[in-house]
Design a protein around this motif. Sequence first.
Motif, PDB file in Angstrom:
ATOM      1  N   PRO A 169       0.833  -1.205   0.000  1.00  0.00           N
ATOM      2  CA  PRO A 169       0.000   0.000   0.000  1.00  0.00           C
ATOM      3  C   PRO A 169       0.870   1.258   0.000  1.00  0.00           C
ATOM      4  CG  PRO A 169       0.122  -0.881   2.203  1.00  0.00           C
ATOM      5  CD  PRO A 169       0.858  -1.849   1.313  1.00  0.00           C
ATOM      6  N   HIS A 170       0.240   2.387  -0.297  1.00  0.00           N
ATOM      7  CA  HIS A 170       0.964   3.657  -0.309  1.00  0.00           C
ATOM      8  C   HIS A 170       1.126   4.251   1.090  1.00  0.00           C
ATOM      9  CE1 HIS A 170       1.157   3.906  -4.621  1.00  0.00           C
ATOM     10  NE2 HIS A 170      -0.147   3.709  -4.709  1.00  0.00           N
ATOM     11  N   GLU A 171       0.144   4.002   1.982  1.00  0.00           N
ATOM     12  CA  GLU A 171       0.172   4.615   3.307  1.00  0.00           C
ATOM     13  C   GLU A 171       0.517   3.588   4.384  1.00  0.00           C
ATOM     14  OE1 GLU A 171      -2.988   4.478   1.743  1.00  0.00           O
ATOM     15  OE2 GLU A 171      -2.711   6.281   0.554  1.00  0.00           O
ATOM     16  N   PRO A 172       1.305   3.981   5.380  1.00  0.00           N
ATOM     17  CA  PRO A 172       1.632   3.072   6.485  1.00  0.00           C
ATOM     18  C   PRO A 172       0.382   2.588   7.224  1.00  0.00           C
ATOM     19  CG  PRO A 172       3.025   5.025   6.568  1.00  0.00           C
ATOM     20  CD  PRO A 172       2.008   5.270   5.504  1.00  0.00           C
ATOM     21  N   GLU A 173      -0.630   3.465   7.356  1.00  0.00           N
ATOM     22  CA  GLU A 173      -1.861   3.080   8.053  1.00  0.00           C
ATOM     23  C   GLU A 173      -2.533   1.907   7.360  1.00  0.00           C
ATOM     24  OE1 GLU A 173      -1.253   6.238   7.065  1.00  0.00           O
ATOM     25  OE2 GLU A 173      -1.020   7.326   8.955  1.00  0.00           O
ATOM     26  N   SER A 174      -2.517   1.916   6.032  1.00  0.00           N
ATOM     27  CA  SER A 174      -3.127   0.821   5.275  1.00  0.00           C
ATOM     28  C   SER A 174      -2.389  -0.486   5.522  1.00  0.00           C
ATOM     29  CB  SER A 174      -3.135   1.129   3.776  1.00  0.00           C
ATOM     30  OG  SER A 174      -3.982   2.214   3.510  1.00  0.00           O
ATOM     31  N   TYR A 175      -1.059  -0.412   5.604  1.00  0.00           N
ATOM     32  CA  TYR A 175      -0.268  -1.606   5.899  1.00  0.00           C
ATOM     33  C   TYR A 175      -0.657  -2.181   7.261  1.00  0.00           C
ATOM     34  CZ  TYR A 175       3.707  -4.626   6.910  1.00  0.00           C
ATOM     35  OH  TYR A 175       4.491  -5.699   7.254  1.00  0.00           O
ATOM     36  N   VAL A 176      -0.777  -1.310   8.252  1.00  0.00           N
ATOM     37  CA  VAL A 176      -1.130  -1.751   9.608  1.00  0.00           C
ATOM     38  C   VAL A 176      -2.524  -2.386   9.609  1.00  0.00           C
ATOM     39  CG1 VAL A 176      -1.622  -0.966  11.954  1.00  0.00           C
ATOM     40  CG2 VAL A 176       0.387  -0.109  10.747  1.00  0.00           C
ATOM     41  N   HIS A 177      -3.472  -1.768   8.918  1.00  0.00           N
ATOM     42  CA  HIS A 177      -4.821  -2.337   8.858  1.00  0.00           C
ATOM     43  C   HIS A 177      -4.815  -3.687   8.146  1.00  0.00           C
ATOM     44  CE1 HIS A 177      -7.542   0.510  10.659  1.00  0.00           C
ATOM     45  NE2 HIS A 177      -6.792   1.483  10.168  1.00  0.00           N
ATOM     46  N   ARG A 178      -4.072  -3.781   7.074  1.00  0.00           N
ATOM     47  CA  ARG A 178      -4.012  -5.042   6.326  1.00  0.00           C
ATOM     48  C   ARG A 178      -3.487  -6.174   7.199  1.00  0.00           C
ATOM     49  NH1 ARG A 178      -1.272  -4.068   0.427  1.00  0.00           N
ATOM     50  NH2 ARG A 178      -2.908  -2.784  -0.541  1.00  0.00           N
ATOM     51  N   ILE A 179      -2.297  -5.985   7.770  1.00  0.00           N
ATOM     52  CA  ILE A 179      -1.697  -7.099   8.507  1.00  0.00           C
ATOM     53  C   ILE A 179      -2.446  -7.375   9.801  1.00  0.00           C
ATOM     54  CG2 ILE A 179       0.540  -6.662   7.431  1.00  0.00           C
ATOM     55  CD1 ILE A 179       1.548  -5.793  10.239  1.00  0.00           C
ATOM     56  N   GLY A 180      -3.237  -6.407  10.245  1.00  0.00           N
ATOM     57  CA  GLY A 180      -4.042  -6.598  11.448  1.00  0.00           C
ATOM     58  C   GLY A 180      -5.229  -7.523  11.239  1.00  0.00           C
ATOM     59  N   ARG A 181      -5.433  -8.003  10.025  1.00  0.00           N
ATOM     60  CA  ARG A 181      -6.515  -8.962   9.751  1.00  0.00           C
ATOM     61  C   ARG A 181      -6.119 -10.356  10.209  1.00  0.00           C
ATOM     62  NH1 ARG A 181      -9.888  -5.823  10.499  1.00  0.00           N
ATOM     63  NH2 ARG A 181      -8.083  -4.643  11.124  1.00  0.00           N
ATOM     64  N   THR A 182      -4.836 -10.570  10.501  1.00  0.00           N
ATOM     65  CA  THR A 182      -4.382 -11.821  11.094  1.00  0.00           C
ATOM     66  C   THR A 182      -3.996 -11.508  12.540  1.00  0.00           C
ATOM     67  OG1 THR A 182      -2.922 -13.734  10.833  1.00  0.00           O
ATOM     68  CG2 THR A 182      -1.970 -11.585  10.309  1.00  0.00           C
ATOM     69  N   ALA A 183      -3.683 -12.521  13.306  1.00  0.00           N
ATOM     70  CA  ALA A 183      -3.322 -12.352  14.722  1.00  0.00           C
ATOM     71  C   ALA A 183      -4.436 -11.638  15.480  1.00  0.00           C
ATOM     72  CB  ALA A 183      -2.001 -11.599  14.856  1.00  0.00           C
ATOM     73  N   ARG A 184      -5.675 -12.074  15.268  1.00  0.00           N
ATOM     74  CA  ARG A 184      -6.825 -11.482  15.947  1.00  0.00           C
ATOM     75  C   ARG A 184      -7.035 -12.161  17.295  1.00  0.00           C
ATOM     76  NH1 ARG A 184      -8.499  -7.013  13.526  1.00  0.00           N
ATOM     77  NH2 ARG A 184     -10.716  -7.393  13.687  1.00  0.00           N
ATOM     78  N   ALA A 185      -7.559 -11.440  18.235  1.00  0.00           N
ATOM     79  CA  ALA A 185      -7.950 -11.965  19.554  1.00  0.00           C
ATOM     80  C   ALA A 185      -6.835 -12.761  20.228  1.00  0.00           C
ATOM     81  CB  ALA A 185      -9.212 -12.814  19.415  1.00  0.00           C
ATOM     82  N   GLY A 186      -5.624 -12.240  20.145  1.00  0.00           N
ATOM     83  CA  GLY A 186      -4.512 -12.870  20.840  1.00  0.00           C
ATOM     84  C   GLY A 186      -3.814 -13.990  20.093  1.00  0.00           C
ATOM     85  N   ALA A 187      -4.340 -14.373  18.927  1.00  0.00           N
ATOM     86  CA  ALA A 187      -3.699 -15.433  18.139  1.00  0.00           C
ATOM     87  C   ALA A 187      -2.488 -14.865  17.406  1.00  0.00           C
ATOM     88  CB  ALA A 187      -4.693 -16.010  17.130  1.00  0.00           C
ATOM     89  N   ALA A 188      -1.622 -15.749  16.949  1.00  0.00           N
ATOM     90  CA  ALA A 188      -0.466 -15.334  16.148  1.00  0.00           C
ATOM     91  C   ALA A 188      -0.844 -15.378  14.679  1.00  0.00           C
ATOM     92  CB  ALA A 188       0.711 -16.259  16.434  1.00  0.00           C
ATOM     93  N   GLY A 189      -0.106 -14.673  13.856  1.00  0.00           N
ATOM     94  CA  GLY A 189      -0.348 -14.675  12.416  1.00  0.00           C
ATOM     95  C   GLY A 189       0.900 -14.287  11.671  1.00  0.00           C
TER      96      GLY A 189
END
Length: 194
Positions: A169-189
């Motif tokens: 992505p062009h923006e750092p915020e988008s990168y953070v949102h993207r990778i935040g779709r894994t490792a939800r609720a304390g799980a690893a990703g």
Amino acid sequence: DEADRMLDMGFLPQVRQLLAALPAERQSMLFSATMPKDIVALANQVLRNHVRVDAAPNAPVTVEKVEQRLFRVASGGKRALLQELLQDPELSRVLVFTRTKHGANRLCKQLSREGMTVLAIHGNKTQGARQKALEAFRSGHARVLVATDIAARGIDVSGVSHVINFDLPHEPESYVHRIGRTARAGAAGIAISF
């Protein structure tokens, strides 16, 4: 940019409709994980005497439980690398991000031709089609979901084993949102970027 894509999906007319239906004297609150420039501009237009409260630093922060990997690959070799990675059964529920709607559709068709269960989700899809694709991904009927950034904010699926940034992505915020779709609720990703 991302805010334009959100507004392009039809949110702006609904926001304006809601505002017109509300009384002049009211209390309004807007909550967002990030505040892109266009959303800030919209908020400045529709809110009076507002106060902004930031609960986190402005610099995006990634989740510690996400292992981040980088593959340096020529643009023309991305699809072959993705297909090779998807041979590994450890990639059990994979969310792949592309920069454009056209790129998402093209990648989805290419992977489907290879016999993979893959669906695309982006702003040109109807709400019904997006819900159907998300349900297929959530239930495991589709192993791979190809998405654009607009989908990153709406995807809350447990058990996403890997997020792959096919296009960065062009923006750092988008990168953070993207990778935040894994490792939800304390799980690893695992997040992989090409």
